[in-house]
Design an enzyme around this catalytic site. Structure first.
Site, PDB file in Angstrom:
ATOM      1  N   ARG A  88       0.842  -1.198   0.000  1.00 59.31           N
ATOM      2  CA  ARG A  88       0.000   0.000   0.000  1.00 59.31           C
ATOM      3  C   ARG A  88       0.873   1.243   0.000  1.00 59.31           C
ATOM      4  O   ARG A  88       1.803   1.356   0.789  1.00 59.31           O
ATOM      5  CB  ARG A  88      -0.935   0.024   1.216  1.00 59.31           C
ATOM      6  N   SER A 181      -8.046  -1.165   1.234  1.00 57.96           N
ATOM      7  CA  SER A 181      -8.994  -1.461   2.308  1.00 57.96           C
ATOM      8  C   SER A 181      -9.776  -0.218   2.729  1.00 57.96           C
ATOM      9  O   SER A 181     -10.430   0.412   1.927  1.00 57.96           O
ATOM     10  CB  SER A 181      -8.271  -2.105   3.491  1.00 57.96           C
ATOM     11  N   ASP A 348     -13.203  -2.130   0.771  1.00 58.05           N
ATOM     12  CA  ASP A 348     -13.192  -3.369  -0.010  1.00 58.05           C
ATOM     13  C   ASP A 348     -14.192  -4.403   0.482  1.00 58.05           C
ATOM     14  O   ASP A 348     -14.202  -5.538  -0.001  1.00 58.05           O
ATOM     15  CB  ASP A 348     -11.787  -3.967  -0.044  1.00 58.05           C
ATOM     16  N   ASP A 350     -14.654  -5.917   3.501  1.00 62.81           N
ATOM     17  CA  ASP A 350     -14.346  -6.995   4.446  1.00 62.81           C
ATOM     18  C   ASP A 350     -14.575  -6.598   5.907  1.00 62.81           C
ATOM     19  O   ASP A 350     -14.509  -7.460   6.789  1.00 62.81           O
ATOM     20  CB  ASP A 350     -12.920  -7.525   4.251  1.00 62.81           C
ATOM     21  N   LYS A 446     -12.073 -11.906   5.998  1.00 60.06           N
ATOM     22  CA  LYS A 446     -13.181 -11.355   6.774  1.00 60.06           C
ATOM     23  C   LYS A 446     -14.228 -10.826   5.809  1.00 60.06           C
ATOM     24  O   LYS A 446     -13.920 -10.534   4.657  1.00 60.06           O
ATOM     25  CB  LYS A 446     -12.690 -10.290   7.746  1.00 60.06           C
TER      26      LYS A 446
END
Length: 623
Positions: A88, A181, A348, A350, A446
């Site tokens: 990232r 994320s 995203d 999760d 997740k």
């Protein structure tokens, strides 16, 4: 088909005219690779196919019988250290020179040949800025390295849970997830990439370490000379032995959810006139899933979905589902006549946050309550969970459920990969992290929407015999009943985002010095130390050891203070402090968590000297 060739003396895989800024409203840029004196096929500003009139239909478009592969020289680029959450950085970094191309090629150089040669790989992401352009880069390098097929979500969209689900359902060899994320998106913000294995879980450290090593020695990039793929239409495009299938991003995931949950039961709850439901997609990837699942299949009202259109910059928001960044949802849920149930998911898809009317469910309580009710309320767990697990910083609420249900229990470091190993070994069914991550062994990530459906299942099960006009069992009722049975774990997390890395690391080293001198019986204000350590974990499946996973002080009354640095941001360091105190007395369960935990919070700030090391007066986020 007409091919366009351009000769460059020095060109880049993702190039920009000097000083020019890219706007998503402008024509898509062409993609080239950094080299000298090599002809490279590019795609000018036009569609190369006119294929499918309907996005719901499927078509096959044939390209040439074979594709030409170019080996293009490149040089190592610094700063590509890769973790299990992938790589990232600020999006501008990924858009420079061959930054992304180098990492993708380094990944292929790190994988065993059988893991990608003539194999099927999945590709998708959260819809953030640069994903569509990155998709074309990844597809061409995958083809250049001998991948047989790419399954890519329409418009490059696939939630992280959906990627895991598609990998598992279609028996793919792995998949790329383009996401940073819960971090912000847009031209000035973050972008990320990670790789998941054939089980659907993130690549292990053995692979991510190899990727980093190969980024330091990379000298060439293998790229196929094929046009850009039209990602706007579902269908198949073939070039020789290589094919790209653009798939509906929702269908495989929806089918899995229908297998896990009783949709008829949930539909009965959402159709009640006395039950209010709200889902905030935060202009992130679950916006693509919310309407098909909650509205079209479960009967929720269309206006129950807020911020439901995925945007490249998440509507200028921060797609992190907590009380600070999901304030719009919180404001609605805390109205006098607000909905009965509210939830949000992240960039995203999760992570999740669950709310009742004027009631916040902590992630630590949420996973414990799902586990306690799973066998009765969720068909997938009808035979009972195999085991339960939580990350070390997550409160001990789940421990007590495991003890009562006589289930195997595991405490692991932060990182979903640790759960995946246990799942693959058949030891674990339900798990969670305090960082708004909850999931089960239906996939190896997740899953935010899964958690929402789990809660709706519990509420639907509790209210299946409630007649119209009678009071519904609420979110607060479910949580307070749980507390009365198991006790309450007061829990809070203080996040100090984008601290100077030097000061944050010095603070952790200072705390480790304290650990080396600590012993059981030491007194900290009103608390007596049971033990203090830097958490270490030995995986019971493969024997691998993860050390230095968080400095923790555990006291004789069960209270805990934990300090960690988070590496999921793209700049600086995030200092996280976790504070927990167990309270068995029902008469004290309604005390505000910040009040109940204030003595421990003050102790944590004092012991760590956080202000001295970081200069921070207040946390960025309190959960």
């Amino acid at each position: 088909m007409t091919s366009t060739y351009t000769r460059f003396d020095t060109v880049f895989l993702f190039s920009r005219f000097a000083g020019a800024k890219y706007s998503p409203l402008l024509p898509s840029p062409s993609f080239t690779l950094s080299t000298s004196g090599i002809h490279i096929r590019t795609k000018p500003n036009s569609r190369f196919h006119s294929i499918i009139a309907s996005s719901s239909s499927s078509s096959v478009v044939a390209g040439t019988d074979s594709i030409e592969i170019k080996s293009l020289p490149t040089k190592p680029i610094e700063g590509q250290k890769t973790g299990t959450s992938g790589l990232r950085k600020k999006v501008k970094v990924f858009m420079e020179d061959n930054y992304l191309a180098n990492w993708i090629q380094a990944l292929f150089n790190s994988l065993p040949l059988e893991d990608y040669k003539n194999a099927t790989l999945v590709l998708g992401g959260d819809g953030r800025y640069f994903n569509k352009e990155a998709s074309q880069i990844i597809i061409k390098i995958a083809a250049g390295n001998g991948v047989g097929q790419i399954l890519v979500g329409k418009e490059g969209i696939l939630s992280t849970p959906a990627v895991s689900a598609v990998i598992r359902k279609r028996k793919a060899n792995g998949g790329f997830i383009m996401s940073a994320s819960h971090n912000p998106g847009g031209p000035e913000y973050d972008w990320g990439i990670k790789f998941n294995y054939s089980s659907g879980q993130p690549a292990p450290e053995t692979i991510t370490d190899k990727i980093y090593g190969n980024t330091l020695s990379i000298s060439e990039i293998k790229v196929a000379e094929i046009p850009d793929i039209d990602l706007s239409q579902v269908g198949v495009t073939k070039y020789g032995n290589f094919s790209v299938e653009v798939i509906d991003p929702v269908s495989d995931y929806l089918e899995l959810m229908e297998d896990v949950f009783d949709f008829d039961l949930i539909r009965g709850l959402l159709s009640r006139s006395d039950f209010g439901f709200m889902f905030d997609a935060m202009h992130a990837v679950t916006g693509a899933y919310a309407k098909p699942i909650f509205v079209d299949n479960l009967g929720a009202k269309p206006d129950s979905i807020s911020n439901g259109v995925p945007l490249e910059d998440f509507g200028h928001g921060h797609p992190d589902p907590n009380l600070t960044y999901a304030k719009d949802l919180v404001d609605v849920m805390y109205r006098d006549n607000g909905p009965d149930f509210g939830a949000a998911s992240d960039g995203d898809g999760d992570r999740n946050m669950v709310l009742g009317n004027k009631f916040f469910v902590t992630p630590s309580d949420s996973v414990a309550i799902i586990a306690a009710n799973a066998q009765e309320a969720i068909p997938y767990f009808r035979a009972g969970p195999k085991g339960l697990a939580r990350s070390m910083p997550t409160s001990g609420a789940l421990d007590r459920v495991a003890e009562k249900l006589k289930l195997p229990f595991f405490e692991v470091p932060t990182g979903w990969k640790f759960f995946g190993n246990l799942m693959d070994a058949g030891k674990l069914s339900i798990c969670g992290e305090e960082s708004f991550g909850t999931g089960s062994d239906h996939i190896r990530e997740k899953d935010g929407i899964w958690a929402v459906l789990a809660w709706l299942s519990i509420l639907a099960h509790r209210n299946k015999d409630t007649k119209p006009g009678d009071k519904l069992v609420s979110v607060a009722d479910v949580v307070k009943e749980y507390w009365a049975t198991y006790g309450r774990n007061f829990f809070s997390r203080y996040d100090y985002e984008e601290c100077e890395s030097e000061g944050a690391n010095k603070m952790i080293e200072y705390l480790r010095e304290i650990l080396s001198k600590s012993k059981a019986g030491d007194v900290y204000g009103n608390y007596v130390l049971q033990f203090a350590d830097d958490f270490s974990y030995t995986d019971p499946v493969d024997g691998s050891v993860a050390s230095k996973q968080g400095v923790r002080f555990v006291f004789t009354d069960g209270s805990r203070i934990i300090f960690r640095l988070s590496g999921t941001g793209s700049a600086g360091a995030t200092v996280r402090i976790y504070i927990e105190q167990f309270e068995p007395d029902v008469s004290k369960h309604d005390v505000d968590a910040q009040i109940a935990l204030k003595p421990l919070i003050d102790l944590a700030l004092s012991v760590s000297k956080l202000k001295d090391f970081t200069g921070r007066e207040k946390p960025t986020v309190i959960t």
